[in-house]
Write a protein that holds these residues in place. Structure first.
Motif, PDB file in Angstrom:
ATOM      1  N   UNK A 187       0.864  -1.291   0.004  1.00 41.64           N
ATOM      2  CA  UNK A 187      -0.153   0.105  -0.025  1.00 41.64           C
ATOM      3  C   UNK A 187       0.916   1.299   0.098  1.00 41.64           C
ATOM      4  N   UNK A 188       0.501   2.295  -0.737  1.00 40.42           N
ATOM      5  CA  UNK A 188       1.358   3.495  -0.895  1.00 40.42           C
ATOM      6  C   UNK A 188       1.348   4.317   0.412  1.00 40.42           C
ATOM      7  N   UNK A 189       2.382   5.192   0.482  1.00 43.08           N
ATOM      8  CA  UNK A 189       2.441   6.026   1.701  1.00 43.08           C
ATOM      9  C   UNK A 189       2.090   7.239   1.347  1.00 43.08           C
ATOM     10  N   UNK A 190       1.640   8.345   2.414  1.00 43.35           N
ATOM     11  CA  UNK A 190       1.284   9.745   1.891  1.00 43.35           C
ATOM     12  C   UNK A 190       2.299  10.518   1.785  1.00 43.35           C
ATOM     13  N   UNK A 203      -2.204   3.552   5.731  1.00 41.57           N
ATOM     14  CA  UNK A 203      -2.005   2.627   4.739  1.00 41.57           C
ATOM     15  C   UNK A 203      -2.913   1.582   5.130  1.00 41.57           C
ATOM     16  N   UNK A 204      -3.477   0.808   4.134  1.00 40.07           N
ATOM     17  CA  UNK A 204      -4.451  -0.292   4.221  1.00 40.07           C
ATOM     18  C   UNK A 204      -3.554  -1.569   4.815  1.00 40.07           C
ATOM     19  N   UNK A 205      -4.191  -2.397   5.680  1.00 38.60           N
ATOM     20  CA  UNK A 205      -3.539  -3.374   6.324  1.00 38.60           C
ATOM     21  C   UNK A 205      -4.540  -4.700   6.146  1.00 38.60           C
ATOM     22  N   UNK A 252     -10.366   4.984   9.431  1.00 43.31           N
ATOM     23  CA  UNK A 252      -9.991   5.780   8.228  1.00 43.31           C
ATOM     24  C   UNK A 252      -8.760   5.226   7.782  1.00 43.31           C
ATOM     25  N   UNK A 253      -8.719   4.830   6.431  1.00 44.47           N
ATOM     26  CA  UNK A 253      -7.776   4.648   5.721  1.00 44.47           C
ATOM     27  C   UNK A 253      -7.369   5.548   4.748  1.00 44.47           C
ATOM     28  N   UNK A 264      -4.408   2.922  -0.367  1.00 51.64           N
ATOM     29  CA  UNK A 264      -4.380   1.399  -0.590  1.00 51.64           C
ATOM     30  C   UNK A 264      -5.668   0.596  -0.238  1.00 51.64           C
ATOM     31  N   UNK A 265      -6.795   0.677  -1.162  1.00 51.42           N
ATOM     32  CA  UNK A 265      -7.994   0.092  -0.654  1.00 51.42           C
ATOM     33  C   UNK A 265      -7.921  -1.496  -1.471  1.00 51.42           C
ATOM     34  N   UNK A 266      -6.933  -2.220  -0.556  1.00 52.49           N
ATOM     35  CA  UNK A 266      -6.658  -3.606  -0.759  1.00 52.49           C
ATOM     36  C   UNK A 266      -7.627  -4.665  -0.284  1.00 52.49           C
ATOM     37  N   UNK A 267      -8.284  -4.473   0.636  1.00 53.58           N
ATOM     38  CA  UNK A 267      -8.977  -5.458   1.506  1.00 53.58           C
ATOM     39  C   UNK A 267     -10.447  -5.109   1.710  1.00 53.58           C
ATOM     40  N   UNK A 268     -11.139  -6.323   1.981  1.00 54.17           N
ATOM     41  CA  UNK A 268     -12.827  -6.084   2.346  1.00 54.17           C
ATOM     42  C   UNK A 268     -12.891  -6.111   3.910  1.00 54.17           C
ATOM     43  N   UNK A 269     -13.247  -4.943   4.220  1.00 55.73           N
ATOM     44  CA  UNK A 269     -13.236  -4.737   5.594  1.00 55.73           C
ATOM     45  C   UNK A 269     -14.818  -4.984   6.258  1.00 55.73           C
ATOM     46  N   UNK A 270     -15.747  -5.403   5.397  1.00 54.78           N
ATOM     47  CA  UNK A 270     -17.136  -5.544   5.680  1.00 54.78           C
ATOM     48  C   UNK A 270     -17.049  -6.583   6.569  1.00 54.78           C
ATOM     49  N   UNK A 271     -16.150  -7.617   6.689  1.00 53.69           N
ATOM     50  CA  UNK A 271     -16.090  -8.531   7.676  1.00 53.69           C
ATOM     51  C   UNK A 271     -15.984  -8.453   9.257  1.00 53.69           C
TER      52      UNK A 271
END
Length: 476
Positions: free
Chosen positions: A318-321, A437-439, A462-463, A466-473
């Motif tokens: 995931x990128x950095x700001x 970053x997203x984790x 708040x991320x 990097x929208x890499x993952x499904x956080x609905x879980x």
């Protein structure tokens, strides 16, 4: 330090003895207090789980270990910037800052005045007469260093060191923080011209105990980017005469000047000892029903592609700001970052349970300054702090600095234990956790489950990249 209005006296010049735990106590003797601040405005005390030093000055202005008014923290950095500015402009021009200094003093003493004092200093648009390169020390002083840097309207650049390992990039500065539980520092400059040797370097740390960290970085920098002058700015300076002699010796060896700045200098002595083991505050059973809301804001801030590797060898791509200063930024970058911060604060303010709900905004690890600035613009009744690596022993004793503490594996690196201090269940209706970053959700789950037990109504994740993952879980 030559100035016309600042005092080198202390409101109480006698020794202050702080009992901590058991028979452990620390005695502090102030020797320099330019803002004439009471000691309890700046810190309280706690026992630390560290073989090299068994206690910690718990800063009341830093915004790291305990919740603070965000403008108080930003003002502490701005106050150091005023001390630096007066050194740079010369005594004959110092009267122009007298009113700003007086406001800074009042703002540090009274959190209700901190916002006005900070904004007056920022709006003064102080111009440095020479190029300045600010370097904030990770993890604790990334926001403090940024706050000092941002007071200067031009001729300033900022970068902070990092404990993160970015294998595809080359660190331009490498040094160790010998007393820390995480000693290695790296520094990744995006622009090769960030350090040229022509700037005055200003090293910023929250506290100098021996000052060896600054000596280590100065020695490394001088071998690569030689220059004539360094400033070392800190909230607290506890260096002994022997430590100061080491500074003088390095000045003579390298032919340089090293100039310290601080809000409080003094000596300390330690009596007694205490045997501690890691101890988390127990949470009540049956809690954990706060609602989790997840928001990705990758479209707001510019970012940079850089993958990190954790202690187990796992990559996070995931990128950095860019706005954090981890890769360097200059004065001309500040205006755009301020607009972006205001936009995010507007969105998050609308997510609060009520306009005046008790709200905690939390930065994570080294990601401190951007969350702090956002918290400052989210309305009233908002406090700020950050997660930390520091293992501190919690106790409910009177005047003790850390009343509660909760540990969990870091989402960025499960091999590192992180902590949240001085947050009790139901103390805040809304808790906003800001991740740079997203984790993977499974890595963050222990931390999120903890915060769900602390928040009364909502937990907002708040991320920023990097929208890499499904956080609905999390709410399944």
């Amino acid at each position: 330090m030559n100035n016309s209005t600042l005092s080198d006296s202390c409101p109480s010049t006698h020794k202050h003895t702080f009992p901590i735990l058991g028979n452990l106590q620390v005695t502090v003797t102030p020797t320099y207090n330019p803002f004439n601040l009471p000691l309890d405005v700046l810190f309280s005390m706690a026992a630390r789980i560290n073989k090299k030093r068994s206690f910690l000055f718990v800063s009341k202005v830093l915004g790291k270990h305990i919740p603070v008014h965000p403008y108080t923290s930003m003002l502490s950095g701005a106050s150091l910037a005023l001390l630096l500015y007066r050194e740079l402009i010369g005594r004959e021009y110092q009267a122009q800052t007298d009113a700003l200094l007086e406001q800074a003093i009042q703002g540090l003493r009274n959190p209700e005045l901190a916002e006005e004092a900070y904004k007056k200093i920022i709006h003064a648009q102080l111009s440095s007469p020479v190029p300045l390169q600010f370097i904030g020390f990770a993890e604790t002083a990334t926001a403090l260093g940024h706050s000092v840097y941002e007071v200067f309207a031009d001729q300033a650049a900022y970068i902070h060191t990092t404990r993160e390992d970015l294998p595809a990039l080359t660190s331009v500065i490498n040094f160790d923080e010998e007393h820390s539980h995480a000693v290695a520092h790296r520094c990744y400059a995006r622009h090769s011209g960030l350090l040229t040797g022509e700037e005055i370097v200003v090293l910023v740390d929250d506290e100098m105990t021996t000052g060896k960290t600054s000596l280590n970085i100065i020695r490394d920098m001088q071998a690569k980017f030689p220059r004539s002058t360094y400033f070392v700015a800190s909230l607290l300076d506890w260096r002994t005469e022997q430590d100061e002699a080491a500074y003088a010796a390095l000045e003579a060896e390298l032919g340089i000047a090293i100039k310290p700045l601080c809000l409080l200098k003094g000596s300390m002595s330690i009596e007694g000892a205490v045997e501690l083991k890691p101890s988390d505050t127990a949470l009540p059973d049956g809690r954990g029903d706060a609602r989790v809301n997840v928001l990705h804001m990758g479209e707001i801030f510019p970012s940079i592609e850089a993958a990190s590797v954790d202690s187990a060898g796992q990559l996070n791509d995931s990128p950095y700001l860019l706005a954090t200063g981890r890769f360097g930024m200059r004065s001309q970058d500040n205006a755009a970052a301020a607009v972006q911060i205001t936009e995010i604060a507007r969105r998050l303010r609308g997510m609060r349970t009520r306009e005046d709900s008790h709200t905690l905004v939390m930065g994570t690890g080294e990601f401190m300054y951007v969350p702090m600035r956002i918290a400052a613009e989210m309305g009233g009744n908002v406090v700020y702090q950050s997660t930390t690596r520091s293992p501190i022993h919690p106790s409910r004793g009177p005047e003790y600095g850390i009343q509660s503490g909760y540990g969990y594996p870091s989402p960025d690196d499960p091999g590192t234990r992180n902590f949240v201090y001085n947050v009790d269940p139901d103390q805040y209706e809304d808790i906003f956790i800001l991740f740079e970053r997203d984790v993977p959700p499974e890595r963050a789950e222990p931390f999120i489950n903890l915060v769900k037990k602390l928040a009364k109504v909502n937990v907002h994740l708040i991320f920023f990249t990097g929208k890499r993952h499904d956080w609905k879980v999390l709410n399944a």
